[in-house]
Design a protein around this motif. Structure first.
Motif, PDB file in Angstrom:
ATOM      1  N   SER A 281       0.708  -1.539   0.218  1.00  0.00           N
ATOM      2  CA  SER A 281      -0.326   0.101   0.025  1.00  0.00           C
ATOM      3  C   SER A 281       0.550   1.018  -0.436  1.00  0.00           C
ATOM      4  O   SER A 281       0.445   2.066  -0.289  1.00  0.00           O
ATOM      5  N   ILE A 282       1.837   1.263   0.459  1.00  0.00           N
ATOM      6  CA  ILE A 282       2.772   2.147   0.649  1.00  0.00           C
ATOM      7  C   ILE A 282       2.886   2.779  -1.288  1.00  0.00           C
ATOM      8  O   ILE A 282       3.861   2.364  -2.134  1.00  0.00           O
ATOM      9  N   SER A 283       2.222   4.018  -1.491  1.00  0.00           N
ATOM     10  CA  SER A 283       2.715   4.310  -2.329  1.00  0.00           C
ATOM     11  C   SER A 283       3.059   6.134  -2.227  1.00  0.00           C
ATOM     12  O   SER A 283       2.954   6.415  -1.058  1.00  0.00           O
ATOM     13  N   PRO A 284       3.410   6.834  -3.495  1.00  0.00           N
ATOM     14  CA  PRO A 284       3.956   7.997  -3.134  1.00  0.00           C
ATOM     15  C   PRO A 284       2.847   9.165  -2.226  1.00  0.00           C
ATOM     16  O   PRO A 284       3.393  10.189  -1.796  1.00  0.00           O
ATOM     17  N   GLY A 285       1.484   8.835  -2.956  1.00  0.00           N
ATOM     18  CA  GLY A 285       0.260   9.810  -2.313  1.00  0.00           C
ATOM     19  C   GLY A 285       0.509   9.264  -1.110  1.00  0.00           C
ATOM     20  O   GLY A 285      -0.658  10.326  -0.619  1.00  0.00           O
ATOM     21  N   LEU A 286       0.776   8.719   0.028  1.00  0.00           N
ATOM     22  CA  LEU A 286       0.783   7.795   0.840  1.00  0.00           C
ATOM     23  C   LEU A 286       0.996   8.421   2.505  1.00  0.00           C
ATOM     24  O   LEU A 286       1.836   9.258   1.914  1.00  0.00           O
ATOM     25  N   ARG A 287      -0.877   9.355   2.979  1.00  0.00           N
ATOM     26  CA  ARG A 287      -0.789  10.209   3.782  1.00  0.00           C
ATOM     27  C   ARG A 287       0.048   9.085   5.092  1.00  0.00           C
ATOM     28  O   ARG A 287      -0.523   8.853   5.954  1.00  0.00           O
ATOM     29  N   ALA A 288       1.567   8.913   5.186  1.00  0.00           N
ATOM     30  CA  ALA A 288       1.910   7.815   6.238  1.00  0.00           C
ATOM     31  C   ALA A 288       1.539   8.341   7.563  1.00  0.00           C
ATOM     32  O   ALA A 288       0.858   7.696   8.548  1.00  0.00           O
ATOM     33  N   ARG A 289       2.108   9.614   7.621  1.00  0.00           N
ATOM     34  CA  ARG A 289       1.989  10.314   8.700  1.00  0.00           C
ATOM     35  C   ARG A 289       1.148  10.360   9.736  1.00  0.00           C
ATOM     36  O   ARG A 289       0.695  10.218  10.901  1.00  0.00           O
TER      37      ARG A 289
END
Lengths: 388, 415
Positions: B100-108
């Protein structure tokens, strides 16, 4: 006119007398408290200091096959019941470790029996006149001495007073405090951070706050009941173990840590928070990068004070069974252990007279440790406290 | 395999996986950065933490679930299966996270949600603690009250549980006396010792507080306050030793010198020592209250020509009264729950008397006595300890509640 002046000056005199009386009453109260403190420490020190020195006798030990099987035979008839049985028990082990000792006689300074110890320190004892004569002769020959009581620090508990020590209790205390810290520090700090920085102002938050103040006032013995009913009977934590004690004390220390951490967090000025949020930090980043580091000295001080309290606590630990007789150092957190205050309690209920001075000595050790912890807390506060 | 090893293996397996997850997540983030696709929404580290969290959480969840099932006795999952199950779930979580990690992921944002949740969970623990105390005491107390009626417990004047264990062993014949659980003598002893303690603590504590806040200069204060606080830092087991070894014999000798007879387990010795223990509690709370009274009240009183003691008695004490009353109530609740001093210096035998020179026992002594013996956990005497604990808890909570109400209702607001 003259008359009324007289009455008013008499009234003034009375009022000044009442003033003086009240003031001396106040001073008296304070002096009373301080006087108690002085007598208290004087009593403990006078009872306890003698236990830091231990009577020893210079005795010949004959290592023979007979003494290997019956350690009492290793010493001459005369001094057989004057030296400690606890020491003589080591003879077979000494022979096993150093076989070359076999069939030799060696001179040792040996721990004396508790009554001999009392005699040499000039206290009441149960020695028979004949034994006292022998001791007098030994004294004249320079074969008795009072040496620093290393056994007190290097041995575990024992039924034989002269070789009983506080080592296993000290290690037990360290275990329990470690577990207490491990549990209450993270949970306490997290709760405080939540309540100060994140919690919405609703009923639930208020309930938590009221609840924490209540917890701080609940008698410690009830935490013991909780530990017994929940940790031991429901979760199956072994009774008497450091784990049971550590968890129970952890819950007890929790309110202390939460309350002090909240005070420390509140002392950080809002300008810091606003500045952090202003440059685009999230709330969590603001807390972890700015608020917590700045309030850390305060949190540390509160934690040390909470741990010092936990270290002196006895009642809940008695309930979870940590007053067992522990001669050896517990090997793990789930083995039966005891702590210093519990050791003091068990020794103080012993009927043997020799344990009284050992109890007082253990108390002195405990008080010195607590004093050190409190000094550390004060020192950290003075050193790192910032005025905003 | 014991639980200990299970936990050990679990964490040993999890730690390397966690490190791996962190670096895998980070690497993905770095690739995005090199490709120039990284948005401002997340930073490289946050991808690492994201992967790590999504791996550890499911594994921990499985572990906690199995633990709960085991505790509740529903099902005991074999340790090996549990271990592999949890680690498999961890790997699955990791795979899902990396996927699911993608450049647009709001990980924070996602990470912070998890953090909030854990902070909240920590805050809930304090509620659970109270709940735990209340429930553990209530459950056992209910078992006790099924045998002994509440009325008998709070109004009976005979406490003789000694025959309870005989009944447990089915050795009680007709002739054996029925165990009796009338708690009145125990409460009488508790209140007597608390009363003695208060007679010492209130005058001494209050007067020292007045001296320190109204008369003493800064120097005296700087010495006296920490000295009093030492009293609060001394462990209660030490006070108990002092009461038993020094004060009790002293009381007995004094009583003999005036022709009275005193037990070595008299109520006076623990009462006096407990009073001294509570002095700093009363003095520091009262000191705070008295110092919080604004200076203008004092100055107004002095301007009318009152002496210092008259000012204290007629202006300051009435103004500070709510605070002092609440300090008093808190001190009473502390004295009621105090354990070690009475365990070591007071008696074991319940005794209904007004004579403080006789031995009497307290609630806490009976609790400790019942729970440190070799009795079976479900024996009636053990259960009686929980009933006593429940009463102690109720009294403490009520005293706290009253003290909070007193403070809130009567507290003067000074502008």
């Amino acid at each position: 006119m003259n008359n009324s002046g007289n009455t008013s000056s008499r009234r003034l005199y009375k009022r000044y007398r009442a003033e003086k009386r009240f003031k001396s009453l106040c001073i008296l109260a304070l002096c009373l408290a301080v006087a108690f403190l002085v007598t208290f420490f004087a009593t403990l020190i006078s009872k306890g200091y003698s236990a830091f020195r231990q009577a020893e006798l210079r005795v010949e030990i004959s290592f023979t096959e007979q003494s290997r099987q019956m350690p009492l035979a290793a010493v001459g008839d005369e001094v057989r019941y004057l030296v400690s049985r606890g020491w003589l028990r080591k003879v077979p082990r000494m022979l096993k470790e150093n076989p070359e000792l076999m069939d030799t006689t060696q001179k040792y300074w040996i721990v004396a029996e508790a009554e001999v110890d009392q005699y040499l320190k000039g206290k009441a004892n149960k020695l028979r006149p004949k034994q006292q004569e022998v001791l007098k002769r030994l004294e004249a020959e320079g074969r008795t001495r009072l040496a620093f009581n290393t056994y007190f620090f290097l041995n575990g508990d024992s039924k034989i007073p002269e070789i009983a020590g506080i080592k296993s209790a000290l290690i037990g205390s360290v275990y329990v405090l470690f577990l207490t810290l491990l549990f209450s520090f993270p949970v306490g700090v997290m709760t405080a951070v939540y309540l100060e920085e994140f919690a919405p102002d609703n009923r639930f938050t208020q309930a938590i706050e009221v609840n924490i103040n209540n917890l701080a006032a609940i008698p410690s013995i009830l935490y013991g009941l909780l530990g017994l009913a929940i940790f031991i009977n429901t979760f199956g934590v072994p009774r008497s173990s450091a784990l049971a004690g550590g968890l129970t004390l952890g819950l007890m220390t929790l309110p202390v840590i939460i309350i002090t951490t909240r005070a420390a967090i509140r002392a950080v000025p809002d300008s810091i928070r606003e500045a952090a949020l202003g440059v685009g930090a999230s709330r969590w980043q603001m807390v972890i990068h700015h608020v917590l580091p700045l309030s850390f000295p305060g949190i540390l001080t509160g934690t040390i004070i909470g741990l010092a309290q936990a270290m002196g606590e006895t009642a809940p630990l008695l309930i979870v069974g940590m007053m067992a007789f522990i001669p050896d150092i517990p090997g793990s957190f789930t083995q039966a252990a005891t702590v210093l205050p519990a050791q003091i309690y068990t020794w103080s209920s012993s009927s043997l007279r020799a344990f009284e001075s050992r109890t007082a000595a253990a108390i002195l050790v405990l008080l010195v440790l607590l004093l050190l912890m409190n000094f550390l807390a004060v020192y950290l506060r003075q050193k790192f406290q910032r005025k905003w | 395999m014991s639980t200990q090893y299970l936990i050990l293996f679990f964490f040993c397996g999890l730690v390397p996986l966690a490190v791996m997850a962190y670096f895998l997540g980070r690497r993905k983030g770095r690739i995005f950065k090199e490709e120039g696709r990284l948005s401002f929404l997340s930073q490289i580290d946050q991808f690492g933490w994201y992967a790590l969290t999504w791996m550890i959480l499911p594994a921990l969840g499985v572990f906690v679930l199995a633990f709960l099932l085991h505790i509740l006795g529903i099902i005991s999952v074999p340790a090996v299966i549990l271990l592999f199950g949890a680690l498999t779930v961890a790997l699955a979580g990791l795979a899902q996270a990396l996927h699911s990690i993608s450049p647009g992921l709001r990980a924070r944002q996602k990470l912070e949600k998890v953090i909030y949740f854990f902070l909240f969970l920590a805050a809930v623990i304090s509620i659970l603690t109270t709940l735990g105390i209340v429930l553990s005491v209530i459950f056992e107390a209910i078992k006790f009250f099924q045998v002994v009626s509440v009325w008998e417990f709070i109004s009976g004047t005979q406490w003789s549980p000694d025959t309870a264990f005989l009944q447990g062993a089915e050795r009680a014949g007709e002739e054996a006396a029925k165990p009796q659980f009338g708690a009145v003598p125990i409460f009488a002893g508790t209140f007597m010792i608390t009363f003695i303690a208060m007679c010492v603590a209130i005058p001494v504590g209050l007067l020292s507080a007045i001296y320190m806040s109204e008369y003493a200069g800064d120097k005296v204060r700087a010495v006296a306050k920490p000295l009093l606080e030492i009293l609060a830092g001394i462990p209660t087991v030490v006070y108990g030793f002092f009461a038993a070894i020094t004060v009790s014999p002293l009381v007995v000798r004094l009583a003999e010198s005036v022709g009275l007879e005193a037990d070595y387990t008299n109520a006076l010795a623990p009462g006096l020592v407990m009073g001294i223990m509570i002095i700093p509690f009363i003095s520091s709370l009262s000191d705070d209250v008295i110092r919080a009274i604004p200076q203008s009240l004092r100055e107004g009183s002095y301007a009318l020509g009152l002496t210092t003691s008259e000012t204290i008695k007629q202006v300051l004490l009435p103004a500070a009264l709510p605070g002092i009353v609440s300090a008093f109530l808190l001190a009473v609740s502390r004295a009621l729950g105090e354990t070690m001093i009475v365990v070591m210096a007071a008696g074991l035998r319940p005794n209904l008397t007004m004579n403080p020179l006789e031995g009497m026992t307290t609630v806490t002594v009976r609790i400790v006595d019942a729970l440190t013996g070799d009795l079976a956990f479900d024996s009636l005497e053990t259960l009686s300890a929980f009933a006593l604990g429940l009463t102690l808890l109720l009294i403490t909570l009520i005293l706290n509640l009253i003290s909070t109400i007193v403070i809130r209702k009567f507290k003067q607001k000074y502008e």
